[in-house]
Design an enzyme around this catalytic site. Structure first.
Site, mmCIF file in Angstrom:
data_model
loop_
_atom_site.group_PDB
_atom_site.id
_atom_site.type_symbol
_atom_site.label_atom_id
_atom_site.label_comp_id
_atom_site.label_asym_id
_atom_site.label_seq_id
_atom_site.Cartn_x
_atom_site.Cartn_y
_atom_site.Cartn_z
ATOM 1 N N ASP A 72 0.824 -1.213 0.000
ATOM 2 C CA ASP A 72 0.000 0.000 0.000
ATOM 3 C C ASP A 72 0.860 1.267 0.000
ATOM 4 O O ASP A 72 1.957 1.281 0.547
ATOM 5 C CB ASP A 72 -0.921 -0.011 1.229
ATOM 6 C CG ASP A 72 -2.127 0.900 1.045
ATOM 7 O OD1 ASP A 72 -2.376 1.346 -0.099
ATOM 8 O OD2 ASP A 72 -2.824 1.163 2.045
ATOM 9 N N HIS A 109 2.386 3.124 -9.105
ATOM 10 C CA HIS A 109 2.257 1.675 -9.315
ATOM 11 C C HIS A 109 3.485 1.130 -10.048
ATOM 12 O O HIS A 109 3.979 0.047 -9.731
ATOM 13 C CB HIS A 109 0.984 1.341 -10.092
ATOM 14 C CG HIS A 109 -0.277 1.750 -9.368
ATOM 15 N ND1 HIS A 109 -0.510 1.422 -8.055
ATOM 16 C CD2 HIS A 109 -1.371 2.465 -9.772
ATOM 17 C CE1 HIS A 109 -1.689 1.924 -7.679
ATOM 18 N NE2 HIS A 109 -2.229 2.557 -8.703
ATOM 19 N N LEU A 146 10.614 -20.883 -4.537
ATOM 20 C CA LEU A 146 9.686 -19.963 -3.885
ATOM 21 C C LEU A 146 8.379 -19.931 -4.683
ATOM 22 O O LEU A 146 8.410 -19.908 -5.909
ATOM 23 C CB LEU A 146 10.315 -18.560 -3.885
ATOM 24 C CG LEU A 146 9.446 -17.379 -3.452
ATOM 25 C CD1 LEU A 146 9.156 -17.437 -1.959
ATOM 26 C CD2 LEU A 146 10.133 -16.048 -3.780
#
Ligand code: IPE
Ligand code: IPE
Ligand code: MG
Length: 243
Positions: free
Chosen positions: A16, A33, A127
């Site tokens: 955020d 972004h 991962l």
């Protein structure tokens, strides 16, 4: 830190602060972004080095469809760009990417990029990177309830068979351990419809840093903070038992 430092198996992050980061610099929200996508690379690097098995990133909530169309388009474009530019590399690094959320409302292009990233990286063993994309935790739970009801009506399961395990297995996170650590950047202290069931015993950490500034160092600091927490799961610590 010593070898005994406990490493979370699963770290989930609410990324955020992109809009505020852009605003502080007099830029458009979409530039925030774009800058935020770099922080994703830092977290993947840090998690792989530390031996974290799963990272879930809150990338786009179902509620985020309510944002201005230009911003939504920019986020979708950025997703496509990231897939096109990073998929091969992630596959080489041993990262397997999964997209979690409803496969509705996306353009054909985004849907095909979702397929592309999942298939290109399918063999990754180091991962698992889960992108919560068009994700809503409440809707996820409603779908699980619907699925279980359907199976009960069809006679595949009995109502009494529905327990925590079966419910977990009916969620989008089926097979993924609950997050040990949830990080939300930008100094906001809420979960915003993210992994509400799965977060029951997660450790929570809310650094002030805005997501585009979140570095590998910040990620490692989060791991240090996690390692210093005592997880009790409703029990008592051995040295604090009543005599
Ligand atoms: C998080 O940053 C990214 C998404 C929700 C897609 P925001 O866009 O929410 O940034 P702020 O909260 O407005 O600063
Ligand atoms: C949560 O952030 C969603 C993502 C990070 C993708 P928001 O910025 O959308 O959440 P609220 O509106 O501040 O709760
Ligand atoms: Mg926000």
């Amino acid at each position: 830190m010593s070898e005994k430092r406990s490493i979370p198996k699963h770290v989930a992050i609410i990324m955020d602060g992109n809009g505020r980061w852009a605003k502080q610099r007099g830029k458009e929200r979409h530039e925030g972004h774009i800058a935020g996508a770099e922080a994703v690379n830092a977290v993947v690097r840090g998690a792989a080095k530390a031996g974290v098995d799963y990272v879930t990133l809150y990338t786009f909530s179902t509620e985020n469809w309510g944002r201005p169309e230009a911003e939504i388009n920019a986020i979708m474009e950025l997703f496509c760009y990231m897939v096109a530019s990073r998929a091969e590399e992630l596959a080489k690094e041993g990262v397997s990417v999964k997209i979690m959320g409803e496969r509705t409302r996306f353009s054909e292009k985004v849907l095909s990029m979702i397929d592309q990233i999942e298939s290109t990286t399918a063999e990754g063993k180091l991962l698992t990177l889960i992108l919560a994309f068009n994700y809503s935790s409440r809707r996820e739970m409603v779908f699980a309830a619907q699925e279980l009801a359907r199976r009960a009506v069809a006679g595949e399961i009995k109502v009494e068979d529905i327990d925590e395990q079966l419910f977990s297995d009916s969620l989008m996170t089926a097979g993924v351990p609950d997050p040990d650590l949830i990080i939300r950047t930008s100094g906001e202290y809420r979960l915003s419809n993210f992994l509400l069931w799965q977060a029951s015993y997660s450790e929570l950490y809310f650094p002030e840093v805005l997501w585009p500034d979140f570095s590998e160092e910040d990620f490692n600091r989060a791991l240090d903070i996690y390692a210093g927490r005592e997880r009790r799961f409703g029990l008592v610590t051995q040295d604090n038992v009543e005599k």
